[in-house]
Scaffold this motif. Sequence first.
Motif, PDB file in Angstrom:
ATOM      1  N   ASN A  46       0.695  -1.097   0.016  1.00  0.00           N
ATOM      2  CA  ASN A  46      -0.025   0.022   0.122  1.00  0.00           C
ATOM      3  C   ASN A  46       0.944   1.098  -0.118  1.00  0.00           C
ATOM      4  O   ASN A  46       0.365   2.379   0.257  1.00  0.00           O
ATOM      5  N   ALA A  47       2.189   1.170  -0.463  1.00  0.00           N
ATOM      6  CA  ALA A  47       3.000   2.321  -0.275  1.00  0.00           C
ATOM      7  C   ALA A  47       2.653   3.240  -1.597  1.00  0.00           C
ATOM      8  O   ALA A  47       2.251   2.943  -2.575  1.00  0.00           O
ATOM      9  N   THR A  55       1.040   5.707  -7.207  1.00  0.00           N
ATOM     10  CA  THR A  55       1.583   4.455  -6.934  1.00  0.00           C
ATOM     11  C   THR A  55       2.784   3.958  -7.352  1.00  0.00           C
ATOM     12  O   THR A  55       3.348   4.892  -8.127  1.00  0.00           O
ATOM     13  N   GLU A  56       3.149   2.641  -7.079  1.00  0.00           N
ATOM     14  CA  GLU A  56       4.537   2.356  -7.621  1.00  0.00           C
ATOM     15  C   GLU A  56       4.547   2.300  -8.955  1.00  0.00           C
ATOM     16  O   GLU A  56       5.493   2.511  -9.672  1.00  0.00           O
ATOM     17  N   VAL A  57       3.319   1.897  -9.704  1.00  0.00           N
ATOM     18  CA  VAL A  57       3.198   1.754 -11.024  1.00  0.00           C
ATOM     19  C   VAL A  57       3.334   3.104 -11.855  1.00  0.00           C
ATOM     20  O   VAL A  57       4.129   3.233 -12.692  1.00  0.00           O
ATOM     21  N   THR A 117       8.167 -11.619  14.854  1.00  0.00           N
ATOM     22  CA  THR A 117       8.684 -11.144  13.351  1.00  0.00           C
ATOM     23  C   THR A 117       8.122  -9.536  13.531  1.00  0.00           C
ATOM     24  O   THR A 117       7.187  -9.178  13.928  1.00  0.00           O
ATOM     25  N   LEU A 118       9.338  -8.531  12.946  1.00  0.00           N
ATOM     26  CA  LEU A 118       8.864  -7.158  12.757  1.00  0.00           C
ATOM     27  C   LEU A 118       8.421  -7.070  11.354  1.00  0.00           C
ATOM     28  O   LEU A 118       9.279  -7.178  10.387  1.00  0.00           O
ATOM     29  N   ILE A 119       7.244  -6.435  10.932  1.00  0.00           N
ATOM     30  CA  ILE A 119       6.731  -6.111   9.760  1.00  0.00           C
ATOM     31  C   ILE A 119       6.891  -4.727   9.315  1.00  0.00           C
ATOM     32  O   ILE A 119       6.486  -3.896   9.985  1.00  0.00           O
ATOM     33  N   ILE A 120       7.721  -4.148   8.648  1.00  0.00           N
ATOM     34  CA  ILE A 120       8.013  -2.998   7.994  1.00  0.00           C
ATOM     35  C   ILE A 120       6.908  -2.671   6.745  1.00  0.00           C
ATOM     36  O   ILE A 120       7.319  -2.983   5.833  1.00  0.00           O
ATOM     37  N   ASP A 121       6.061  -2.256   7.035  1.00  0.00           N
ATOM     38  CA  ASP A 121       5.096  -1.953   6.038  1.00  0.00           C
ATOM     39  C   ASP A 121       5.217  -0.576   5.505  1.00  0.00           C
ATOM     40  O   ASP A 121       4.594   0.402   6.343  1.00  0.00           O
ATOM     41  N   ALA A 122       5.764  -0.187   4.522  1.00  0.00           N
ATOM     42  CA  ALA A 122       5.942   1.061   3.955  1.00  0.00           C
ATOM     43  C   ALA A 122       4.674   1.767   3.459  1.00  0.00           C
ATOM     44  O   ALA A 122       3.822   1.096   2.738  1.00  0.00           O
ATOM     45  N   LYS A 123       4.328   3.014   4.029  1.00  0.00           N
ATOM     46  CA  LYS A 123       3.072   3.590   3.605  1.00  0.00           C
ATOM     47  C   LYS A 123       3.278   4.776   2.648  1.00  0.00           C
ATOM     48  O   LYS A 123       2.419   5.211   1.678  1.00  0.00           O
ATOM     49  N   TRP A 124       4.514   5.660   2.708  1.00  0.00           N
ATOM     50  CA  TRP A 124       5.012   6.636   1.829  1.00  0.00           C
ATOM     51  C   TRP A 124       6.396   6.790   1.878  1.00  0.00           C
ATOM     52  O   TRP A 124       7.054   6.496   2.893  1.00  0.00           O
ATOM     53  N   ASN A 144       4.604   1.702   8.855  1.00  0.00           N
ATOM     54  CA  ASN A 144       4.170   1.149  10.119  1.00  0.00           C
ATOM     55  C   ASN A 144       5.215  -0.068  10.585  1.00  0.00           C
ATOM     56  O   ASN A 144       5.475  -0.815   9.670  1.00  0.00           O
ATOM     57  N   LEU A 145       5.668  -0.082  11.640  1.00  0.00           N
ATOM     58  CA  LEU A 145       6.595  -0.858  12.369  1.00  0.00           C
ATOM     59  C   LEU A 145       5.776  -1.902  13.346  1.00  0.00           C
ATOM     60  O   LEU A 145       5.295  -1.315  14.416  1.00  0.00           O
TER      61      LEU A 145
END
Length: 201
Positions: A46-47, A55-57, A117-124, A144-145
């Motif tokens: 969802n970055a 969006t990445e695209v 587990t640490l999930i690093i969820d890139a938002k921006w 989000n960490l």
Amino acid sequence: MKKLFLMLFMAIATTAIAQNQINFQSGNFDFLKDQTEVNVQLKFDNATYQEKNLTEVQYIENRKADITAKKSEKVWENWIYQWDRFKSTEYLEYFFKGINAKSKKVTFRNDVKAKYTLIIDAKWIYAGWYGGMIGSQEAKLTANLTFVETENPSNIVMKLQADKIQGKQMNRDFNWEYGRIAAAYEVTGKKLGKEIKNALK
């Protein structure tokens, strides 16, 4: 009027302080006290990118048009190869470099059988820019960490947010977006590692 200006100034100052740091949302680091390793995963589902929240695209399409017009198809092919490589491996490696230099009691790695587990969820992600002698602007990362139980990911033990963490010019690929973004992951690791080190004294 003075009161209005004071309130506006305080609001701006508070926002500035909240940025470029790790913000705690829920939980604490007590669960790490008897741990030696933590597994890490990166997410980009969802970055969004740049000020326009592309969006990445969309971001990649823009870069392809720019690179092929100003440089060559060969440069573009190398760019997209490096972009994918950094996403799959290098961002993690830079994060590990940052966090493991600070958090001595707990080692962060990927693909390990750790309890958490640490999930690093890139938002921006802001990619910054490189201007050589003119100057440069570092990348910024908001993510989000989330610490979860590895065997039961729905069980969240701690949540934090990396808010517009700014990278530093400290790697050989800094002149390209992926290098600047990698630096932001490294600084994020350093800041999180410092928080963990202070908590587990």
